[in-house]
Enzyme design. Sequence first.
Site, PDB file in Angstrom:
ATOM      1  CB  SER A   1      -1.301  -0.101   1.364  1.00 50.58           C
ATOM      2  OG  SER A   1      -1.225   1.270   1.341  1.00 50.58           O
TER       3      SER A   1
ATOM      4  CG  HIS B   1      -4.058  -1.464  -1.556  1.00 44.48           C
ATOM      5  ND1 HIS B   1      -5.149  -2.443  -1.961  1.00 44.48           N
ATOM      6  CD2 HIS B   1      -4.585  -0.878  -0.829  1.00 44.48           C
ATOM      7  CE1 HIS B   1      -6.017  -2.335  -1.167  1.00 44.48           C
ATOM      8  NE2 HIS B   1      -5.685  -1.294  -0.560  1.00 44.48           N
TER       9      HIS B   1
ATOM     10  CG  ASP C   1      -4.989   2.126   0.909  1.00 46.93           C
ATOM     11  OD1 ASP C   1      -5.718   1.587   1.015  1.00 46.93           O
ATOM     12  OD2 ASP C   1      -4.070   2.418   1.490  1.00 46.93           O
TER      13      ASP C   1
ATOM     14  CG  MET D   1      -8.583   7.271   1.900  1.00 46.86           C
ATOM     15  SD  MET D   1      -7.589   7.312   3.695  1.00 46.86           S
ATOM     16  CE  MET D   1      -6.199   6.047   3.209  1.00 46.86           C
TER      17      MET D   1
ATOM     18  CG  HIS E   1      -8.978  -0.449  -0.865  1.00 42.86           C
ATOM     19  ND1 HIS E   1      -8.755  -0.184   0.556  1.00 42.86           N
ATOM     20  CD2 HIS E   1     -10.446  -0.184  -0.425  1.00 42.86           C
ATOM     21  CE1 HIS E   1      -9.196  -0.647   1.464  1.00 42.86           C
ATOM     22  NE2 HIS E   1     -10.522  -0.647   0.626  1.00 42.86           N
TER      23      HIS E   1
ATOM     24  CG  MET F   1     -11.727   3.238   1.152  1.00 46.44           C
ATOM     25  SD  MET F   1      -9.662   3.173   2.688  1.00 46.44           S
ATOM     26  CE  MET F   1      -8.787   3.187   1.120  1.00 46.44           C
TER      27      MET F   1
ATOM     28  CG  MET G   1     -11.242  -2.801   5.087  1.00 43.58           C
ATOM     29  SD  MET G   1      -9.609  -2.399   4.459  1.00 43.58           S
ATOM     30  CE  MET G   1      -9.125  -1.366   5.467  1.00 43.58           C
TER      31      MET G   1
ATOM     32  N   GLY H   1      -8.849   4.957   6.883  1.00 42.86           N
ATOM     33  CA  GLY H   1      -8.483   5.997   7.450  1.00 42.86           C
ATOM     34  C   GLY H   1      -7.580   6.606   7.706  1.00 42.86           C
ATOM     35  CG  PHE H   2      -6.770   8.244   9.961  1.00 41.35           C
ATOM     36  CD1 PHE H   2      -5.891   9.447   9.295  1.00 41.35           C
ATOM     37  CD2 PHE H   2      -7.263   8.088  10.452  1.00 41.35           C
ATOM     38  CE1 PHE H   2      -6.217  10.526   9.477  1.00 41.35           C
ATOM     39  CE2 PHE H   2      -8.532   9.173  10.301  1.00 41.35           C
ATOM     40  CZ  PHE H   2      -7.725  10.345   9.338  1.00 41.35           C
TER      41      PHE H   2
ATOM     42  N   GLY I   1      -1.003   2.709   9.388  1.00 40.01           N
ATOM     43  CA  GLY I   1      -0.502   2.458  11.541  1.00 40.01           C
ATOM     44  C   GLY I   1      -1.112   2.342  12.202  1.00 40.01           C
TER      45      GLY I   1
ATOM     46  CG  ASP J   1      -5.890  -2.299   3.743  1.00 42.38           C
ATOM     47  OD1 ASP J   1      -4.881  -2.384   4.312  1.00 42.38           O
ATOM     48  OD2 ASP J   1      -6.493  -2.168   2.867  1.00 42.38           O
TER      49      ASP J   1
ATOM     50  N   GLY K   1      -2.613  -3.191   9.572  1.00 42.79           N
ATOM     51  CA  GLY K   1      -1.967  -3.478  10.346  1.00 42.79           C
ATOM     52  C   GLY K   1      -0.991  -4.652  10.414  1.00 42.79           C
TER      53      GLY K   1
ATOM     54  CB  SER L   1       4.453   1.532   8.654  1.00 41.89           C
ATOM     55  OG  SER L   1       3.092   0.214   9.503  1.00 41.89           O
TER      56      SER L   1
END
Length: 218
Positions: free
Chosen positions: A9, A34, A36, A38, A67, A69, A138, A143-144, A146, A176, A178, A199
């Site tokens: 991502s 990926h 993201d 938003m 993706h 969102m 998910m 949304g964020f 980390g 997707d 963590g 990350s």
Amino acid sequence: MKKIEVSPSILSADFSALCKELRLCELGGADYIHLDVMDGHFVPNITFGPVVIKSIRKCTKTPFDAHLMIERPDKYVKDFISAGADIITVHREIKVDIKSVLRKAKNYGAEVGLALNPDTPFEKAKEHMDSLDYLLIMSVYPGFAGQSFIPDVLKKIREAREYIDKEALSVKIAVDGGVKHNNAKDIVDAGADILVAASAIFSGDVVKNIKDFKNGKI
């Protein structure tokens, strides 16, 4: 050993050097990229849209998974595919006709995925499963970047795996949120085919991090 596919991502990539980051992903053997997307409405954050995707499409041949969102993916499907997205993934939680969005994306030549938030039961995806190429589960709230992986999601992955196998569907399960090297084995063992990581890939040696995921060094 089960084949593990990896989808970095770019949310955690260096946006001042995206071409370089994407080439490193390609060198590492990434199966997808990926993206993201938003809109600040469906999720409380804003990232990027078709213009950015079009500008980085030339940097790699790796398939792009957009993706979305966003509240109204039906209005922008063609734009994202024209910009270079190979896969369009929309959320089960949107308030528009999901079947028509998936059909539109297919008609424009893309593969399609359906994303489920952590609190959306797998049951809500069943009516769409025969139309999908991918199910994106998910393991954080979107949304964020980390956030920490939500362990309860493993039950949903197992449920989806059992259903797909029982119905003999060719739907891949992506997870997707963590995703790290220290929890990836549990995710794969639960039935995931694709690990989406941010990350965990873009912190440190990108090529090595991807290869470690793919080689089962988890």
